[in-house]
Write a protein that holds these residues in place. Structure first.
Motif, PDB file in Angstrom:
ATOM      1  N   TRP A  23       0.827  -1.206   0.000  1.00  0.00           N
ATOM      2  CA  TRP A  23       0.000   0.000   0.000  1.00  0.00           C
ATOM      3  C   TRP A  23       0.859   1.254   0.000  1.00  0.00           C
ATOM      4  O   TRP A  23       0.443   2.306  -0.496  1.00  0.00           O
ATOM      5  N   LEU A  64      -6.267  -2.548  -0.076  1.00  0.00           N
ATOM      6  CA  LEU A  64      -7.648  -2.140   0.192  1.00  0.00           C
ATOM      7  C   LEU A  64      -7.730  -1.203   1.390  1.00  0.00           C
ATOM      8  O   LEU A  64      -8.521  -0.244   1.390  1.00  0.00           O
ATOM      9  N   ASN A  65      -6.906  -1.436   2.396  1.00  0.00           N
ATOM     10  CA  ASN A  65      -6.878  -0.514   3.536  1.00  0.00           C
ATOM     11  C   ASN A  65      -6.353   0.861   3.134  1.00  0.00           C
ATOM     12  O   ASN A  65      -6.839   1.894   3.607  1.00  0.00           O
ATOM     13  N   ILE A 107      -6.649   2.192   0.171  1.00  0.00           N
ATOM     14  CA  ILE A 107      -7.714   2.838  -0.596  1.00  0.00           C
ATOM     15  C   ILE A 107      -8.771   3.418   0.336  1.00  0.00           C
ATOM     16  O   ILE A 107      -9.239   4.561   0.157  1.00  0.00           O
ATOM     17  N   ASN A 108      -9.153   2.652   1.344  1.00  0.00           N
ATOM     18  CA  ASN A 108     -10.141   3.166   2.301  1.00  0.00           C
ATOM     19  C   ASN A 108      -9.603   4.363   3.072  1.00  0.00           C
ATOM     20  O   ASN A 108     -10.356   5.291   3.403  1.00  0.00           O
ATOM     21  N   THR A 109      -8.297   4.363   3.366  1.00  0.00           N
ATOM     22  CA  THR A 109      -7.715   5.509   4.068  1.00  0.00           C
ATOM     23  C   THR A 109      -7.724   6.762   3.200  1.00  0.00           C
ATOM     24  O   THR A 109      -8.041   7.862   3.665  1.00  0.00           O
ATOM     25  N   LEU A 144      -9.756   7.416   0.783  1.00  0.00           N
ATOM     26  CA  LEU A 144     -11.136   7.833   0.539  1.00  0.00           C
ATOM     27  C   LEU A 144     -11.890   8.192   1.809  1.00  0.00           C
ATOM     28  O   LEU A 144     -13.088   8.484   1.742  1.00  0.00           O
ATOM     29  N   SER A 145     -11.223   8.136   2.961  1.00  0.00           N
ATOM     30  CA  SER A 145     -11.904   8.466   4.221  1.00  0.00           C
ATOM     31  C   SER A 145     -12.320   9.929   4.271  1.00  0.00           C
ATOM     32  O   SER A 145     -13.319  10.279   4.908  1.00  0.00           O
ATOM     33  N   SER A 168     -14.086  13.019   2.840  1.00  0.00           N
ATOM     34  CA  SER A 168     -15.187  13.188   1.882  1.00  0.00           C
ATOM     35  C   SER A 168     -14.829  14.117   0.736  1.00  0.00           C
ATOM     36  O   SER A 168     -15.448  14.057  -0.330  1.00  0.00           O
ATOM     37  N   ARG A 177     -18.971  -3.393   0.749  1.00  0.00           N
ATOM     38  CA  ARG A 177     -18.827  -2.196   1.578  1.00  0.00           C
ATOM     39  C   ARG A 177     -17.731  -1.264   1.074  1.00  0.00           C
ATOM     40  O   ARG A 177     -17.679  -0.101   1.476  1.00  0.00           O
ATOM     41  N   THR A 178     -16.850  -1.759   0.219  1.00  0.00           N
ATOM     42  CA  THR A 178     -15.734  -0.947  -0.274  1.00  0.00           C
ATOM     43  C   THR A 178     -16.014  -0.350  -1.642  1.00  0.00           C
ATOM     44  O   THR A 178     -15.790   0.832  -1.876  1.00  0.00           O
ATOM     45  N   THR A 189     -18.142   1.183  -4.502  1.00  0.00           N
ATOM     46  CA  THR A 189     -19.386   1.945  -4.591  1.00  0.00           C
ATOM     47  C   THR A 189     -20.049   1.851  -5.954  1.00  0.00           C
ATOM     48  O   THR A 189     -21.223   2.183  -6.084  1.00  0.00           O
TER      49      THR A 189
END
Length: 621
Positions: free
Chosen positions: A80, A260-261, A263-265, A267-268, A270, A308-309, A311
């Motif tokens: 990552w 994936l973590n 990416i979520n970080t 996109l956290s 907004s 959940r990841t 959209t």
């Protein structure tokens, strides 16, 4: 191919929005290259951007495409981190290193308007005052030094000159050091990029396992996000960074979880200007999430975690007939076959023959005969190569011929198409080497066999293993028997091995298409299969060996336990063992032992006595 189409359509959408926004507002976007580069540096140093209502209503957008191949970083522990470095390096490469370096040192985060202010830029008074103060101090210091030099002349006071020199030197040093520090900081960020910073943090194992590592990376990402927000207001358009992530389904499960973590970080937030496009096989990704040790209890169901990841899920639909034929045609036309180079090569001219003065007519005749023989062999080989080239062209034409049904069995995967196209020439050439007169299978049968081995390797291997076992047992089927009948007769046994062959069965395509392929469209016989098998290069023979071992083990039966001697007649056995003058019959004993009981003619065939035990009868096994 899909990524290229997505990129083209998004750029087309951006151009359309840009034209609509220009008609509505009539404000040209500010350039960042060419003559707009000095203006960008001026805005970076002396002006602060403000997020206004006008900026929030802008519809025009520009997409920055950055492609990230996870396979390139699969060997690292921080996959990552490679994603973040690729993001930073892509933006730095697109806008240049100097603007981002100046923003890292002197830039300011865009501020929101307290009311309905329409001004997008405010002067940075502190920066202007600080710069004016440094320049004034530098000018004052230089002036005092000049006056101190003039005070050394004869007729002037020495004390006043030394005092001017001290004050002038101090003012020059302070102002110059401040300017040099700013230039040094910009130069440091110019030569030491964010990628190098993150790579240095990753190399520190002690620091990489701490929470501070994530904090440092998050700071770099926030700085990058603020820089993009600054550029949005400067260029009068929205900016979106599109990261196209490929090759993630070829990495280890822990690496997949790390990406994936990350990416979520990213996109956290907004307001983060990031769009991620994951080009993956969801079944493989779900299995990686479920098998990763760090996701136990969180992603017991990988599909729910992906829901959940992601959209906007998009599954590539089934390829249509016209599209498939076009792709097959392109694959045939674009291949670079070494066999064709060999077939179309020009014949090399034979070397000149010259007779030495000491050689006789016999040597010259032998040389001429050798040259003629070589020329005849080359002509024969040329005819064979030409015929092989014609058969290869015919076989490849069957793949993308819309009047033939063979293309229906070719998968929609472009990689599988290329694999089939590359295998067909080798198979045809091997058939030509095996049958010099081309009396064997036709080119259509050859390409159909290649498709069969590519699409159903497990079922085809099972049929071939059944034929081999029957041949070894001496009961081989007739040469005209169909392969589908052989498969149908042994399908129940294959069904009983589904648990042991689950991974191999997953390689096969649609079972209904397999039945239609062998049962109706291409009814291969046993003789044709044995001929084509010797020329098959795209079938893994280890599958067949594995099936043979499993089938051999399942055919083993446990031996039946021997019967107890108590079931035999005690008086008859005792009388037979102690009869006087009885002859020894070892053969009869072995026969009785093999059957597990005393034979019916026990009165005539007695057990041999053991001389070491005083003539007592030897116990039977």
């Amino acid at each position: 191919m899909m990524l290229d189409k997505i990129t083209a359509l998004m750029q087309q959408e951006a151009a359309q929005r840009e034209a609509e926004e220009l008609r509505r507002v009539q404000w040209q976007p500010r350039p960042v290259r060419g003559w707009g580069f000095p203006r960008l540096l001026w805005y970076l140093v002396f002006l602060q951007p403000v997020i206004t209502e006008l900026h929030l209503r802008r519809k025009n957008v520009k997409f920055l495409f950055i492609r990230f191949s996870a396979w390139q970083y699969a060997g690292t522990d921080k996959l990552w981190a490679g994603l973040v470095t690729t993001l930073c390096e892509g933006i730095r490469h697109h806008y240049g290193a100097l603007p981002f370096s100046v923003y890292s040192v002197l830039g300011n985060k865009p501020a929101a308007t307290p009311g309905f202010c329409q001004r997008e830029w405010h002067c940075r008074r502190r920066v202007c005052l600080a710069l004016l103060a440094l320049l004034a101090a530098l000018g004052l210091g230089v002036g005092l030094l000049y006056l101190s030099v003039g005070a050394r002349a004869p007729g002037h006071g020495a004390a006043g000159g030394s005092l001017l020199r001290v004050f002038g030197g101090a003012a020059t040093t302070l102002s110059g050091s401040g300017l040099l520090m700013a230039v040094y900081s910009v130069g440091k960020h110019l030569f030491v990029s964010q990628r190098k910073k993150i790579e240095r943090l990753v190399s520190r194992e002690k620091f990489g396992s701490q929470l501070g590592f994530m904090c440092e990376v998050k700071k770099e990402v926030e700085l990058l996000t603020d820089f993009l927000c600054f550029l949005e207001i400067y260029q009068r358009r929205r900016l979106r960074v599109v990261l196209e992530v490929t090759g993630l389904d070829t990495c280890y499960p822990e690496r997949v979880v790390g990406v994936l973590n990350a990416i979520n970080t990213l996109l956290s937030d907004s307001h983060a200007p990031f769009i991620f496009i994951l080009v993956v096989d969801p079944s493989i990704l779900a299995a990686c999430l479920e098998s990763a040790g760090s996701m136990k209890g969180t992603a017991d169901n990988g599909y729910l975690f992906l829901n959940r990841t992601v959209t906007l899920p998009f599954s590539v639909p089934i390829m249509g007939r016209r599209t498939k034929l076009q792709f097959l045609h392109d694959a045939v036309q674009s291949r670079d076959d070494l066999l064709y180079r060999e077939m179309t090569r020009k014949l090399r001219p034979g070397g000149a023959v010259g007779g030495g003065g000491g050689r006789g007519g016999r040597d010259e005749g032998a040389q001429l005969l050798a040259v003629e023989t070589k020329a005849a062999a080359e002509r024969a080989q040329s005819r064979i190569d030409a015929e092989a080239a014609r058969r290869i062209q015919e076989a490849l034409f069957c793949l993308h011929d819309e009047r033939d049904c063979l293309y229906e069995y070719v998968p929609d995967n472009v990689v599988s198409m290329r694999r089939i196209v590359n295998t067909v020439p080798i198979t045809v050439r091997l058939l030509q080497q095996q049958d010099g007169d081309f009396a064997g299978p036709t080119p259509r049968q050859a390409v159909a066999w290649v498709v069969l081995a590519n699409q159903w390797p497990c079922r085809l291997s099972w049929v071939l293993q059944c034929l081999e076992d029957r041949q070894q047992a001496g009961g081989a089927p007739e040469a005209g028997a169909r392969l589908w009948n052989v498969f149908y007769d042994n399908s129940r046994e294959l069904h009983s091995m589904t648990k042991a062959l689950q991974n191999v069965l997953d390689l096969d395509g649609d079972p209904e298409l397999f039945e239609r392929f062998l049962g109706a469209d291409f009814p291969f016989t046993v003789a044709e299969a044995q001929t084509l098998l010797r020329c098959t290069v795209n079938l893994d023979h280890s599958i067949r060996r594995r099936m043979g071992l499993i089938r051999a083990v399942s055919a083993l039966k446990p031996p039946s336990p021997p019967k107890s001697p108590a079931h035999d007649t005690p008086h008859d056995a005792r009388g037979a063992n102690h009869a006087p003058g009885a002859n020894h019959a070892p053969g009869a004993l072995r026969s009785g032992q093999g059957s597990g009981h005393v034979p019916a003619h026990a009165g005539e065939a007695h057990q041999p006595r053991d001389q070491g035990h005083g003539g007592k009868p030897r116990p039977a096994a």
